[in-house]
Design a protein around this motif. Sequence first.
Motif, PDB file in Angstrom:
ATOM      1  N   GLN A   1       5.396   0.356  -5.451  1.00  0.00           N
ATOM      2  CA  GLN A   1       4.193  -0.495  -5.557  1.00  0.00           C
ATOM      3  C   GLN A   1       3.013   0.163  -4.845  1.00  0.00           C
ATOM      4  O   GLN A   1       1.882   0.109  -5.310  1.00  0.00           O
ATOM      5  CB  GLN A   1       4.442  -1.867  -4.934  1.00  0.00           C
ATOM      6  CG  GLN A   1       5.200  -2.820  -5.809  1.00  0.00           C
ATOM      7  CD  GLN A   1       5.279  -4.219  -5.180  1.00  0.00           C
ATOM      8  OE1 GLN A   1       4.584  -4.533  -4.215  1.00  0.00           O
ATOM      9  NE2 GLN A   1       6.137  -5.051  -5.738  1.00  0.00           N
TER      10      GLN A   1
ATOM     11  N   LEU B   1       2.477   3.383  -4.336  1.00  0.00           N
ATOM     12  CA  LEU B   1       1.991   4.522  -5.114  1.00  0.00           C
ATOM     13  C   LEU B   1       1.098   4.033  -6.258  1.00  0.00           C
ATOM     14  O   LEU B   1       0.027   4.594  -6.506  1.00  0.00           O
ATOM     15  CB  LEU B   1       3.191   5.307  -5.655  1.00  0.00           C
ATOM     16  CG  LEU B   1       3.014   6.806  -5.848  1.00  0.00           C
ATOM     17  CD1 LEU B   1       2.411   7.477  -4.625  1.00  0.00           C
ATOM     18  CD2 LEU B   1       4.353   7.441  -6.187  1.00  0.00           C
ATOM     19  N   ALA B   2       1.520   2.956  -6.919  1.00  0.00           N
ATOM     20  CA  ALA B   2       0.712   2.369  -7.993  1.00  0.00           C
ATOM     21  C   ALA B   2      -0.625   1.869  -7.441  1.00  0.00           C
ATOM     22  O   ALA B   2      -1.674   2.083  -8.056  1.00  0.00           O
ATOM     23  CB  ALA B   2       1.475   1.228  -8.661  1.00  0.00           C
TER      24      ALA B   2
ATOM     25  N   CYS C   1      -2.213   3.008  -4.830  1.00  0.00           N
ATOM     26  CA  CYS C   1      -3.035   4.177  -4.488  1.00  0.00           C
ATOM     27  C   CYS C   1      -3.660   4.800  -5.737  1.00  0.00           C
ATOM     28  O   CYS C   1      -4.789   5.289  -5.694  1.00  0.00           O
ATOM     29  CB  CYS C   1      -2.212   5.224  -3.741  1.00  0.00           C
ATOM     30  SG  CYS C   1      -1.843   4.766  -2.044  1.00  0.00           S
ATOM     31  N   ARG C   2      -2.933   4.767  -6.837  1.00  0.00           N
ATOM     32  CA  ARG C   2      -3.466   5.301  -8.097  1.00  0.00           C
ATOM     33  C   ARG C   2      -4.609   4.420  -8.608  1.00  0.00           C
ATOM     34  O   ARG C   2      -5.556   4.899  -9.212  1.00  0.00           O
ATOM     35  CB  ARG C   2      -2.355   5.387  -9.143  1.00  0.00           C
ATOM     36  CG  ARG C   2      -1.381   6.508  -8.840  1.00  0.00           C
ATOM     37  CD  ARG C   2      -0.209   6.509  -9.809  1.00  0.00           C
ATOM     38  NE  ARG C   2       0.738   7.555  -9.462  1.00  0.00           N
ATOM     39  CZ  ARG C   2       2.058   7.444  -9.601  1.00  0.00           C
ATOM     40  NH1 ARG C   2       2.576   6.338 -10.096  1.00  0.00           N
ATOM     41  NH2 ARG C   2       2.835   8.443  -9.265  1.00  0.00           N
ATOM     42  N   GLU C   3      -4.490   3.128  -8.349  1.00  0.00           N
ATOM     43  CA  GLU C   3      -5.511   2.153  -8.760  1.00  0.00           C
ATOM     44  C   GLU C   3      -6.787   2.346  -7.939  1.00  0.00           C
ATOM     45  O   GLU C   3      -7.880   2.409  -8.486  1.00  0.00           O
ATOM     46  CB  GLU C   3      -4.947   0.756  -8.510  1.00  0.00           C
ATOM     47  CG  GLU C   3      -5.413  -0.303  -9.447  1.00  0.00           C
ATOM     48  CD  GLU C   3      -4.648  -1.588  -9.164  1.00  0.00           C
ATOM     49  OE1 GLU C   3      -5.165  -2.408  -8.383  1.00  0.00           O
ATOM     50  OE2 GLU C   3      -3.534  -1.737  -9.711  1.00  0.00           O
TER      51      GLU C   3
ATOM     52  N   LEU D   1      -7.558   4.402  -4.133  1.00  0.00           N
ATOM     53  CA  LEU D   1      -7.025   5.077  -2.951  1.00  0.00           C
ATOM     54  C   LEU D   1      -7.581   4.433  -1.672  1.00  0.00           C
ATOM     55  O   LEU D   1      -8.789   4.392  -1.475  1.00  0.00           O
ATOM     56  CB  LEU D   1      -7.379   6.564  -2.996  1.00  0.00           C
ATOM     57  CG  LEU D   1      -6.621   7.458  -2.016  1.00  0.00           C
ATOM     58  CD1 LEU D   1      -5.122   7.455  -2.317  1.00  0.00           C
ATOM     59  CD2 LEU D   1      -7.164   8.870  -2.053  1.00  0.00           C
TER      60      LEU D   1
ATOM     61  N   GLU E   1       0.149  14.009  -4.785  1.00  0.00           N
ATOM     62  CA  GLU E   1      -0.888  13.549  -5.719  1.00  0.00           C
ATOM     63  C   GLU E   1      -2.300  13.590  -5.150  1.00  0.00           C
ATOM     64  O   GLU E   1      -3.239  13.928  -5.850  1.00  0.00           O
ATOM     65  CB  GLU E   1      -0.607  12.104  -6.155  1.00  0.00           C
ATOM     66  CG  GLU E   1       0.399  12.003  -7.254  1.00  0.00           C
ATOM     67  CD  GLU E   1       0.508  10.586  -7.797  1.00  0.00           C
ATOM     68  OE1 GLU E   1      -0.532   9.921  -8.005  1.00  0.00           O
ATOM     69  OE2 GLU E   1       1.644  10.147  -8.022  1.00  0.00           O
ATOM     70  N   HIS E   2      -2.445  13.202  -3.883  1.00  0.00           N
ATOM     71  CA  HIS E   2      -3.779  12.976  -3.322  1.00  0.00           C
ATOM     72  C   HIS E   2      -4.189  13.973  -2.241  1.00  0.00           C
ATOM     73  O   HIS E   2      -5.313  13.909  -1.752  1.00  0.00           O
ATOM     74  CB  HIS E   2      -3.883  11.547  -2.770  1.00  0.00           C
ATOM     75  CG  HIS E   2      -3.547  10.495  -3.775  1.00  0.00           C
ATOM     76  ND1 HIS E   2      -4.353  10.215  -4.867  1.00  0.00           N
ATOM     77  CD2 HIS E   2      -2.469   9.685  -3.899  1.00  0.00           C
ATOM     78  CE1 HIS E   2      -3.794   9.262  -5.587  1.00  0.00           C
ATOM     79  NE2 HIS E   2      -2.646   8.924  -5.025  1.00  0.00           N
TER      80      HIS E   2
ATOM     81  N   ALA F   1       2.664  10.660  -2.408  1.00  0.00           N
ATOM     82  CA  ALA F   1       1.222  10.447  -2.209  1.00  0.00           C
ATOM     83  C   ALA F   1       0.539  11.751  -1.795  1.00  0.00           C
ATOM     84  O   ALA F   1      -0.553  12.062  -2.277  1.00  0.00           O
ATOM     85  CB  ALA F   1       0.983   9.358  -1.164  1.00  0.00           C
TER      86      ALA F   1
END
Length: 124
Positions: free
Chosen positions: A35, A37-38, A40-42, A44, A69-70, A66
């Motif tokens: 949840q 990770l989702a 953070c994608r939405e 950050l 990805e970031h 994370a």
Amino acid sequence: MNCLVVDDSRVVRKAARRLLEGFGFAVREAEDGAQALAACREALPDFVLLDWNMPVMDGLSFLRAARAEHGAERPVVMLCTTENTQEKILQALEAGAQEYVMKPFDAEILGGKLTQLGLLRDAA
């Protein structure tokens, strides 16, 4: 400043939210690493208060994903756990956590850590 509180315990999430909102953070919550990770994608967050032991995806798995990805700097991550061995702390820092706080914590402890991280000017 935006914050994401990640913990499988609703009680811990609510307590952390109350403290962080008291410091002026806008807080979102997630029950597990997947949840989080989702979320953070939405959008950050600036800061993540992250539990270690959770179902679905644990804190360390989230942290590694994370960071992949970031990047290494954002979001700032503080691992929040009962895991207190030197080995576990090193494992968290090597995975990309910037700070570590032991449960249970209070406003003074959390404020001090946030100040060290440069996320609060003065915790007092």
